[in-house]
Design an enzyme around this catalytic site. Structure first.
Site, PDB file in Angstrom:
ATOM      1  CD  GLN A 101      -2.522  -1.201   2.699  1.00 19.51           C
ATOM      2  OE1 GLN A 101      -3.566  -0.572   2.911  1.00 19.51           O
ATOM      3  NE2 GLN A 101      -1.949  -1.941   3.640  1.00 19.51           N
ATOM      4  CG  HIS A 119      -2.931   2.436  -1.895  1.00 24.01           C
ATOM      5  ND1 HIS A 119      -2.935   2.387  -0.519  1.00 24.01           N
ATOM      6  CD2 HIS A 119      -4.063   1.803  -2.288  1.00 24.01           C
ATOM      7  CE1 HIS A 119      -4.037   1.783  -0.103  1.00 24.01           C
ATOM      8  NE2 HIS A 119      -4.732   1.404  -1.152  1.00 24.01           N
ATOM      9  CB  CYS A 127      -1.365  15.849 -17.465  1.00 22.61           C
ATOM     10  SG  CYS A 127      -2.585  17.118 -17.857  1.00 22.61           S
ATOM     11  CB  CYS A 149       0.633  19.184 -18.157  1.00 23.73           C
ATOM     12  SG  CYS A 149       0.590  18.331 -19.736  1.00 23.73           S
ATOM     13  N   GLY A 189       2.745  -4.267   9.080  1.00 23.14           N
ATOM     14  CA  GLY A 189       2.673  -2.813   9.255  1.00 23.14           C
ATOM     15  C   GLY A 189       1.484  -2.153   8.597  1.00 23.14           C
ATOM     16  CB  THR A 190      -1.389  -2.722   6.854  1.00 19.14           C
ATOM     17  OG1 THR A 190      -2.506  -1.954   6.394  1.00 19.14           O
ATOM     18  CG2 THR A 190      -1.791  -4.179   6.979  1.00 19.14           C
ATOM     19  CB  SER A 191      -4.262   0.368  10.569  1.00 19.14           C
ATOM     20  OG  SER A 191      -4.650   0.986   9.344  1.00 19.14           O
ATOM     21  CB  ALA A 234       8.411  -4.415  10.447  1.00 17.86           C
TER      22      ALA A 234
HETATM   23  N1  APR Z   1       6.636  -2.140  12.787  1.00 22.47           N
HETATM   24  C1  APR Z   1       5.472  -2.787  12.512  1.00 22.47           C
HETATM   25  N2  APR Z   1       4.271  -2.162  12.452  1.00 22.47           N
HETATM   26  C2  APR Z   1       4.254  -0.839  12.692  1.00 22.47           C
HETATM   27  C3  APR Z   1       5.429  -0.093  12.997  1.00 22.47           C
HETATM   28  C4  APR Z   1       6.652  -0.809  13.034  1.00 22.47           C
HETATM   29  N3  APR Z   1       7.815  -0.195  13.318  1.00 22.47           N
HETATM   30  N4  APR Z   1       5.068   1.211  13.185  1.00 22.47           N
HETATM   31  C5  APR Z   1       3.732   1.269  13.001  1.00 22.47           C
HETATM   32  N5  APR Z   1       3.241   0.050  12.718  1.00 22.47           N
HETATM   33  C6  APR Z   1       1.851  -0.332  12.422  1.00 22.47           C
HETATM   34  C7  APR Z   1       0.797   0.443  13.190  1.00 22.47           C
HETATM   35  O1  APR Z   1       0.525  -0.198  14.427  1.00 22.47           O
HETATM   36  C8  APR Z   1      -0.396   0.345  12.229  1.00 22.47           C
HETATM   37  O2  APR Z   1      -1.128  -0.855  12.452  1.00 22.47           O
HETATM   38  O3  APR Z   1       1.624  -0.015  11.057  1.00 22.47           O
HETATM   39  C9  APR Z   1       0.247   0.287  10.848  1.00 22.47           C
HETATM   40  C10 APR Z   1       0.153   1.593  10.075  1.00 22.47           C
HETATM   41  O4  APR Z   1      -1.205   1.828   9.821  1.00 22.47           O
HETATM   42  P1  APR Z   1      -1.626   3.092   8.931  1.00 22.47           P
HETATM   43  O5  APR Z   1      -0.902   4.286   9.434  1.00 22.47           O
HETATM   44  O6  APR Z   1      -3.117   3.097   8.879  1.00 22.47           O
HETATM   45  O7  APR Z   1      -1.025   2.778   7.488  1.00 22.47           O
HETATM   46  P2  APR Z   1      -1.613   1.798   6.412  1.00 22.47           P
HETATM   47  O8  APR Z   1      -2.260   0.615   7.058  1.00 22.47           O
HETATM   48  O9  APR Z   1      -0.549   1.533   5.432  1.00 22.47           O
HETATM   49  O10 APR Z   1      -2.743   2.709   5.712  1.00 22.47           O
HETATM   50  C11 APR Z   1      -3.408   2.146   4.600  1.00 22.47           C
HETATM   51  O11 APR Z   1      -4.507   4.248   4.204  1.00 22.47           O
HETATM   52  O12 APR Z   1      -4.274   6.489   4.335  1.00 22.47           O
HETATM   53  C12 APR Z   1      -4.329   5.437   3.452  1.00 22.47           C
HETATM   54  O13 APR Z   1      -3.408   5.269   1.317  1.00 22.47           O
HETATM   55  C13 APR Z   1      -3.057   5.322   2.679  1.00 22.47           C
HETATM   56  O14 APR Z   1      -1.879   3.320   2.031  1.00 22.47           O
HETATM   57  C14 APR Z   1      -2.481   3.993   3.113  1.00 22.47           C
HETATM   58  C15 APR Z   1      -3.697   3.248   3.618  1.00 22.47           C
END
Ligand code: APR
Length: 249
Positions: A101, A119, A127, A149, A189-191, A234
């Site tokens: 992402q 993403h 453009c 552009c 590392g994604t929420s 991570a």
């Molecule tokens: N190691 C592992 N996980 C981590 C670390 C780390 N050092 N630091 C933060 N995190 C975790 C957080 O706990 C959270 O669960 O990474 C996650 C980040 O979540 P978001 O900030 O929501 O990012 P993401 O999940 O990539 O967001 C998805 O939302 O805003 C849009 O387009 C944007 O691609 C993005 C999408």
């Protein structure tokens, strides 16, 4: 946590078709804040104002205030041990593809060859009127003037997916195909709150895959479909995983 990494390594070693879904958390240790943690980008920039396609069409100069910040963060960043560990996993034959992402290109710079940019990527500009594509490096952004552009003088948009925009068709189809064929997905590392990206682990799980999460906290996936949660940064846990796998081989 030590036990969960050992279990994760054993699961990965026995898997045939491993993919990864990564989010902003993997790039935090490269100096790029994530979005939703305290002090994240969405604390500084309201996504409803700065990160929707309508905002860009109506007020591109304002959106470029955030984009200049993102570009500066990306320019100063390099792959951290977490990115490098995923590149090791690919070269060891334990990772077939990364669906990311993130828009920072750090997986490619770490050496992963099969990366799907769900993403988009901040290094390419387009453009929205005539469709012409440009590279970010074709412009001097140091004066914080939004690039335009050459043909129709419209302010250019990075090929990142804003809220309200569709995921690139190719990325969507390839990701769904990979998820439906995987027998293991590593989610780093994604929420897991943004769709359709957050549906990728569900597609994998529904197709019989196991799910391993690497995060510093639980997410909506954890009690819903995750088999193993490896808690920790991570940049620390992924290299530990690779070290255990190397000792197993
Ligand atoms: N190691 C592992 N996980 C981590 C670390 C780390 N050092 N630091 C933060 N995190 C975790 C957080 O706990 C959270 O669960 O990474 C996650 C980040 O979540 P978001 O900030 O929501 O990012 P993401 O999940 O990539 O967001 C998805 O939302 O805003 C849009 O387009 C944007 O691609 C993005 C999408």
């Amino acid at each position: 946590m030590e036990h969960s990494i050992e279990k994760a390594a054993a699961m990965i070693k026995n898997a045939e078709n491993v993919i990864a879904l990564t989010g902003a958390g993997i790039s935090v240790e490269s100096g790029i804040p994530d979005f939703r943690s305290a002090g994240g980008l969405w604390d500084k920039y309201d996504p409803a104002v700065y990160a929707t396609i309508n905002s860009f069409i109506r007020m591109p100069e304002k959106v470029w205030e955030m984009l200049f910040d993102m570009v500066d963060l990306k320019m100063g960043a390099k792959p951290n041990p977490g990115h490098l560990a995923l590149a090791d996993l690919e070269s060891m034959g334990h990772l077939g593809a990364i669906i990311t992402q993130n828009i920072d290109n750090l997986h490619q710079e770490a050496g992963n060859r099969n990366v799907i940019e769900y993403h988009g990527n901040v290094s390419r500009l387009q453009c929205i009127k005539c469709g012409t594509l440009y590279g970010l490096d074709e412009f001097d952004l140091s004066k914080k003037v939004p690039p335009r552009c050459a043909d129709c003088d419209r302010i250019l948009k990075p090929t990142v997916i804003f809220f309200g925009e569709a995921i690139p068709y190719d990325a969507q189809v390839r990701s769904q195909t990979l998820a439906s064929k995987a027998d293991l997905i590593i989610v780093v590392g994604t929420s897991a709150v943004v769709y359709p990206a957050a549906s990728i682990p569900m597609i994998a799980k529904d197709s019989g895959a196991r799910v391993i999460e690497f995060n510093i906290e639980e997410t909506p996936l954890t009690h819903y479909l995750t088999d193993i949660l490896v808690l920790g940064s991570a940049g620390k846990t992924l290299p530990e995983l690779v070290g255990i796998l190397r000792r197993m081989n």
